[in-house]
Design a protein around this motif. Structure first.
Motif, short mmCIF file in Angstrom:
data_model
loop_
_atom_site.label_atom_id
_atom_site.label_comp_id
_atom_site.label_asym_id
_atom_site.label_seq_id
_atom_site.Cartn_x
_atom_site.Cartn_y
_atom_site.Cartn_z
N SER A 93 0.86 -1.18 0.00
CA SER A 93 0.00 0.00 0.00
C SER A 93 0.89 1.23 0.00
N VAL A 94 0.45 2.28 -0.69
CA VAL A 94 1.24 3.50 -0.84
C VAL A 94 0.36 4.71 -0.57
N VAL A 95 0.92 5.70 0.11
CA VAL A 95 0.26 6.99 0.26
C VAL A 95 1.28 8.07 -0.05
N VAL A 96 0.88 9.08 -0.82
CA VAL A 96 1.73 10.20 -1.17
C VAL A 96 1.14 11.46 -0.55
N THR A 97 1.98 12.24 0.12
CA THR A 97 1.51 13.42 0.84
C THR A 97 2.42 14.61 0.57
N ASP A 98 1.96 15.78 1.04
CA ASP A 98 2.83 16.95 1.02
C ASP A 98 3.65 16.97 2.31
N LEU A 99 4.40 18.04 2.51
CA LEU A 99 5.32 18.11 3.65
C LEU A 99 4.60 18.12 4.99
N LEU A 100 3.34 18.57 5.01
CA LEU A 100 2.58 18.61 6.24
C LEU A 100 1.73 17.36 6.46
N GLY A 101 1.80 16.42 5.53
CA GLY A 101 1.08 15.17 5.72
C GLY A 101 -0.28 15.10 5.08
N ALA A 107 -2.93 4.24 -2.92
CA ALA A 107 -3.29 3.07 -3.72
C ALA A 107 -2.71 1.82 -3.08
N SER A 108 -3.25 0.68 -3.48
CA SER A 108 -2.75 -0.62 -3.02
C SER A 108 -2.73 -1.58 -4.20
N ALA A 109 -1.87 -2.59 -4.10
CA ALA A 109 -1.80 -3.60 -5.15
C ALA A 109 -1.39 -4.93 -4.54
N PRO A 110 -2.06 -6.02 -4.93
CA PRO A 110 -1.64 -7.34 -4.45
C PRO A 110 -0.39 -7.81 -5.19
N ILE A 111 0.44 -8.54 -4.49
CA ILE A 111 1.61 -9.16 -5.11
C ILE A 111 1.64 -10.60 -4.61
N GLY A 112 1.22 -11.52 -5.46
CA GLY A 112 1.08 -12.91 -5.06
C GLY A 112 2.41 -13.60 -4.80
N GLY A 113 2.33 -14.68 -4.05
CA GLY A 113 3.54 -15.43 -3.74
C GLY A 113 4.19 -16.07 -4.93
N ASP A 114 3.44 -16.22 -6.04
CA ASP A 114 4.01 -16.83 -7.24
C ASP A 114 4.64 -15.80 -8.17
N THR A 115 4.62 -14.52 -7.77
CA THR A 115 5.23 -13.49 -8.59
C THR A 115 6.74 -13.53 -8.40
N GLY A 116 7.49 -13.52 -9.48
CA GLY A 116 8.94 -13.53 -9.40
C GLY A 116 9.47 -12.29 -8.69
N THR A 117 10.69 -12.39 -8.16
CA THR A 117 11.25 -11.28 -7.39
C THR A 117 11.35 -10.00 -8.21
N GLY A 118 11.89 -10.10 -9.41
CA GLY A 118 12.04 -8.91 -10.24
C GLY A 118 10.71 -8.29 -10.60
N ALA A 119 9.73 -9.13 -10.95
CA ALA A 119 8.41 -8.63 -11.32
C ALA A 119 7.72 -8.00 -10.11
N ALA A 126 6.38 0.59 -9.62
CA ALA A 126 5.42 1.20 -10.55
C ALA A 126 4.22 1.76 -9.80
N LEU A 127 3.82 1.10 -8.72
CA LEU A 127 2.70 1.60 -7.92
C LEU A 127 3.06 2.94 -7.28
N VAL A 128 4.30 3.07 -6.79
CA VAL A 128 4.73 4.34 -6.21
C VAL A 128 4.73 5.42 -7.29
N GLU A 129 5.24 5.09 -8.46
CA GLU A 129 5.27 6.06 -9.57
C GLU A 129 3.87 6.53 -9.95
N SER A 130 2.97 5.58 -10.12
CA SER A 130 1.61 5.94 -10.56
C SER A 130 0.86 6.71 -9.48
N THR A 131 1.10 6.37 -8.21
CA THR A 131 0.43 7.08 -7.13
C THR A 131 0.93 8.51 -7.04
N ALA A 132 2.25 8.69 -7.18
CA ALA A 132 2.80 10.05 -7.18
C ALA A 132 2.22 10.86 -8.34
N LYS A 133 2.13 10.24 -9.50
CA LYS A 133 1.57 10.93 -10.67
C LYS A 133 0.12 11.31 -10.44
#
Length: 386
Positions: A93-101, A107-119, A126-133
């Motif tokens: 889960s990700v939250v993006v804020t200003d300096l005062l909070g 946003a949140s995204a599931p990452i299953g146990g069968d997902t490879g490390t790199g993926a 990518a979730l951090v990037e899209s949330t910031a955008k």
């Protein structure tokens, strides 16, 4: 020895910035009254902070007042943008804020146990990037990550453990490569304790233990206002505590047979099945909440018997005076569960120990990560705390 002029200015600046953060926009006269500084010193301070881009005029005080004395000064919230992450074994889960909070996007995204490390790493980044955008943020100043596992006190990095996904350890490095930002990593339970102390159940305590009850169990120890980590970063790894009522002993490679086996989410969920209150698809927190709301005393008594073993151990060793039952399960149990645990701890230990239910629950990790990011960014931009 009196402080040098530059040191005195830095102390005064930080004092004023702290007041503006806590109180909101203030006039120069209000800053004079609250800081005790002279009018010329406040005028110089305001000019200095405006010049550095840390504060700006945000309005006027009172509809009838005009002129320089009525100007309201406030912290420039978009001076820096922050990201906080709550990393779990099954997602992030990700939250993006200003300096005062103030929250700009989350946003949140599931990452299953069968997902490879790199993926898995790429999905989290990518979730951090899209949330910031989504929040209209082009540059992140500080990113704070809350994750399960041990933080090496020497390096500040998440230690390698066989029970956690490998992508957890690689995420901080990947974020550092992708963003020109400071990246911090902290144990999830420690961050939850920070949040409960700042905004939750331990707001009036400078010594307490947070007993985390979730998929895993853990504890954060705060003594005299300071978080204790231990020689290897393992303070509070209570899941490995040998306890009665299990068939095996925990080992260096797994906490099965320790307190984890008594009080983790899976164990408390199975306990619900034994008491006939487990509904299809229900989580352990759902079971505990239903028991607390319906007054199912037999289940709550049995759950309290288990949880009190760990709480009493922490009380006997540390004498914290207060144990907060944290995580989704601690909040779900509320006062009915906390009261039962307190009764059992009192019966097992001569040390007076208050037991409180979490106010923030599972959201405490993300809240704590945000506080860590905000404190770090403000220390850099505002200067050291006096």
């Amino acid at each position: 020895m009196p402080a040098s002029p530059s040191t005195a200015r830095a102390i005064n600046d930080r004092l004023a910035l702290g007041l503006l953060q806590r109180e909101g926009p203030l006039t120069a006269n209000q800053l004079k009254q609250l800081t005790g500084l002279s009018r010329p010193s406040v005028a110089d301070l305001v000019e200095r902070l405006q010049g550095s881009g840390l504060i700006a005029v945000v309005g006027e005080a009172g509809a009838q007042r005009r002129g320089p004395n009525a100007r309201l000064y406030g912290i420039v919230a978009d001076r820096a943008h922050l990201a906080a992450l709550d990393v779990r074994t099954g997602g992030v889960s990700v939250v993006v804020t200003d300096l005062l909070g103030a929250v700009l996007a989350e946003a949140s995204a599931p990452i299953g146990g069968d997902t490879g490390t790199g993926a898995a790493v790429e999905r989290a980044v990518a979730l951090v990037e899209s949330t910031a955008k989504d929040g209209g943020v082009q540059r992140l100043h500080t990113v704070a990550i809350g994750a399960p596992g041990l933080i090496d006190p020497a390096t500040g990095e998440l230690r390698d453990t066989t029970s956690l996904p490998a992508w957890h350890r690689r995420l901080a490095g990947a974020l550092q490569e992708r963003f020109p930002a400071r990246v911090l990593v902290e144990n999830e339970t420690n961050l939850a304790a920070r949040a409960e102390q700042r905004d939750g159940a331990a707001h009036d305590r400078d010594t307490f233990v947070l007993l985390w009850l979730g998929e895993g169990v853990g504890a954060a120890v705060v003594l005299d206002g300071s978080l204790r980590r231990g020689a290897s970063g393992g303070t509070g790894e209570i899941g490995f505590l040998p306890v009665p009522g299990t068939d095996v002993l925990p080992s260096a490679t797994g906490c099965e047979g320790g307190f984890h086996s008594l009080a983790c989410a899976a164990a408390l969920r199975d306990l619900g099945a034994e008491h006939g209150i487990l509904e299809p698809g229900a989580s352990a927190a759902d079971v505990v909440r239903r028991a607390a709301e319906t007054g199912h005393g037999a289940y709550l008594d049995a759950a309290a018997d288990r949880i009190a073993v760990g709480a009493a151990a922490m009380a006997a060793i540390l004498d914290p005076g207060c144990v907060v039952l944290g995580g989704e399960i601690g909040r779900a149990g509320g006062d009915p569960l906390a009261t039962r645990v307190a009764e059992r701890v009192a019966a097992m230990s001569p040390l007076r120990t208050e037991v409180r239910a979490s106010v923030l629950g599972g959201s405490a990790v993300l809240r704590g990560a945000l506080l860590a990011a905000r404190d770090s960014a403000q220390d850099e931009l505002f200067g050291p705390r006096p």
